[in-house]
Design a protein around this motif. Structure first.
Motif, PDB file in Angstrom:
ATOM      1  N   ILE A  83      -4.409  -6.973  -9.840  1.00  0.00           N
ATOM      2  CA  ILE A  83      -3.964  -7.568  -8.594  1.00  0.00           C
ATOM      3  C   ILE A  83      -5.159  -7.875  -7.690  1.00  0.00           C
ATOM      4  N   VAL A  84      -5.110  -9.017  -7.048  1.00  0.00           N
ATOM      5  CA  VAL A  84      -6.159  -9.455  -6.130  1.00  0.00           C
ATOM      6  C   VAL A  84      -5.617  -9.374  -4.708  1.00  0.00           C
ATOM      7  N   THR A  85      -6.383  -8.745  -3.813  1.00  0.00           N
ATOM      8  CA  THR A  85      -5.952  -8.604  -2.429  1.00  0.00           C
ATOM      9  C   THR A  85      -6.908  -9.350  -1.502  1.00  0.00           C
ATOM     10  N   VAL A  86      -6.383  -9.742  -0.374  1.00  0.00           N
ATOM     11  CA  VAL A  86      -7.164 -10.424   0.655  1.00  0.00           C
ATOM     12  C   VAL A  86      -7.273  -9.507   1.864  1.00  0.00           C
ATOM     13  N   GLY A  87      -8.493  -9.315   2.367  1.00  0.00           N
ATOM     14  CA  GLY A  87      -8.699  -8.463   3.529  1.00  0.00           C
ATOM     15  C   GLY A  87      -9.216  -7.093   3.140  1.00  0.00           C
ATOM     16  N   ASP A  88      -9.459  -6.293   4.161  1.00  0.00           N
ATOM     17  CA  ASP A  88      -9.973  -4.935   3.948  1.00  0.00           C
ATOM     18  C   ASP A  88      -9.326  -4.035   4.974  1.00  0.00           C
ATOM     19  N   ALA A  89      -8.284  -3.345   4.569  1.00  0.00           N
ATOM     20  CA  ALA A  89      -7.541  -2.505   5.505  1.00  0.00           C
ATOM     21  C   ALA A  89      -8.384  -1.313   5.951  1.00  0.00           C
ATOM     22  N   ILE A  90      -8.103  -0.838   7.166  1.00  0.00           N
ATOM     23  CA  ILE A  90      -8.790   0.329   7.712  1.00  0.00           C
ATOM     24  C   ILE A  90      -8.222   1.584   7.063  1.00  0.00           C
ATOM     25  N   ALA A  91      -9.105   2.354   6.435  1.00  0.00           N
ATOM     26  CA  ALA A  91      -8.649   3.512   5.671  1.00  0.00           C
ATOM     27  C   ALA A  91      -8.613   4.789   6.510  1.00  0.00           C
TER      28      ALA A  91
ATOM     29  N   TYR B 275      -2.782 -12.397  -9.249  1.00  0.00           N
ATOM     30  CA  TYR B 275      -3.328 -11.582 -10.330  1.00  0.00           C
ATOM     31  C   TYR B 275      -4.472 -12.324 -11.029  1.00  0.00           C
ATOM     32  N   VAL B 276      -5.407 -11.537 -11.528  1.00  0.00           N
ATOM     33  CA  VAL B 276      -6.465 -12.038 -12.394  1.00  0.00           C
ATOM     34  C   VAL B 276      -6.317 -11.327 -13.733  1.00  0.00           C
ATOM     35  N   TYR B 277      -6.292 -12.096 -14.819  1.00  0.00           N
ATOM     36  CA  TYR B 277      -6.038 -11.523 -16.138  1.00  0.00           C
ATOM     37  C   TYR B 277      -7.338 -11.488 -16.945  1.00  0.00           C
ATOM     38  N   ASP B 278      -7.559 -10.343 -17.615  1.00  0.00           N
ATOM     39  CA  ASP B 278      -8.731 -10.228 -18.468  1.00  0.00           C
ATOM     40  C   ASP B 278      -8.441 -10.787 -19.852  1.00  0.00           C
ATOM     41  N   GLU B 279      -9.395 -10.641 -20.754  1.00  0.00           N
ATOM     42  CA  GLU B 279      -9.222 -11.226 -22.088  1.00  0.00           C
ATOM     43  C   GLU B 279      -8.102 -10.569 -22.885  1.00  0.00           C
TER      44      GLU B 279
END
Length: 335
Positions: A42-50, A32-36
């Motif tokens: 949520i942070v994801t890795v990759g690029d799924a085929i849509a 996760y990346v949190y804002d102020e």
């Protein structure tokens, strides 16, 4: 010819194409990346085929040569949409159904996830008439089964400890004192678990279940010695203080038991992951029982045993003269 030499039929096979597509079709959570404002994204890795278009444009090979376009899936294969209903649909109790599998995140409890999913199932069943859900395997049931079994063992162990003490002393006062020491020791242990980050799980509950029989050991020794001094005519306060002071060796006994288990928490690997919670919980419970036996039990004894009249003639007191003679004979005949 040059065209024949550039033929890739022997290089790009069906297995190679399938492996490349599987490797590219990746979409995994990476944290996760949190804002102020503290909101987590949520942070994801990759690029799924849509869809099919993404699959057609998927790059298989790019030589990086100017004027030579990358080779895409559409260059080597035809992309069509097929019906795979036979793989995901099934028949259950004579009715057509869809098989679903749910997996949890590592930072969520199995039982809680199971309860949330079942609650969602009930909500959907009420919202859509004719829609039903049947659990083929629910790990939450296994967790609850173990929990109930451990709690049952813990309660039965506490009950039998108190019953046996009552049968030996034949007085409700010391029995009540010992009965109070069990839940107080458990609460003490739970408090230590909270401040050291030990959660309530199967292993920690197992530690409590194992320790419940030991929780009363220290209290029984102190209360029995206090009861004996009271029967010899000592005052209530003096018998309570002397009863605990004369059996100070229970501290060494408790620490010896703890020393047997604590080293497990210092090993490495899977053993530490599995048994650390149980070892810490067991140690906390034993430390709590020692503190209770040396503080709370004498305090309660000073109040509840003020009007107690210990049994003057018991099976144990009748046995004592014979036991004394046997010990003296053994001392005089060391061989």
């Amino acid at each position: 010819s040059a065209l024949d030499a550039a033929d890739l039929h022997g290089v790009i096979t069906l297995e190679t194409l399938s492996s490349l597509i599987a490797a590219q079709n990746l979409d995994m959570p990476a944290g996760y990346v949190y804002d102020e404002n503290g909101n987590g994204i949520i942070v994801t890795v990759g690029d799924a085929i849509a869809d099919g278009e993404d699959l057609e444009n998927l790059v298989l090979l790019d030589l990086g040569i100017e004027g030579l376009d990358p080779i895409r899936v559409c260059d080597v294969a035809d992309v069509v949409r097929a019906d795979n209903a036979g793989e995901i649909y099934a028949s259950l109790n004579g009715n057509n159904g869809l098989i679903l599998m749910f997996s949890k995140q590592s930072n969520y409890a199995t039982a809680r996830v199971s309860d949330n999913i079942n609650a969602a199932f009930e909500e959907l069943s009420a919202q859509y008439p004719g829609l039903t859900f049947t659990a083929l395997m629910d790990q939450g049931d296994y967790i609850y089964l173990l929990r109930d079994s451990i709690l049952s063992s813990l309660l039965w162990g506490a009950l039998f400890s108190v019953v046996i003490l009552f049968l030996f002393l034949r007085d409700w006062r010391p029995t009540v004192i010992t009965l109070c020491s069990i839940p107080i020791s458990l609460l003490f242990a739970l408090t230590l678990m909270y401040f050291t980050g030990v959660s309530i799980n199967i292993m920690s509950l197992s530690g409590l279940s194992i320790s419940v029989g030991m929780l009363v050991d220290n209290s029984v020794v102190v209360i029995e010695n206090t009861y004996r001094l009271r029967a010899l005519g000592e005052s209530t306060v003096k018998s309570a203080v002397s009863g605990a002071r004369q059996v100070g060796a229970i501290a060494a006994s408790t620490l010896t038991t703890i020393c047997v288990f604590v080293p497990i928490a210092f090993v490495e690997g899977l053993t530490r992951e599995l048994f650390t919670d149980m070892v810490l919980t067991l140690s906390y419970a034993l430390i709590a029982s020692l503190i209770v036996a040396l503080t709370l039990v004498p305090a309660l004894a000073g109040k509840l045993l003020a009007h107690a009249r210990p049994q003057s003639e018991t099976a144990f007191t009748r046995f004592m003269p014979k036991y004394k003679k046997s010990v003296l004979w053994a001392v005089n005949h060391k061989a």
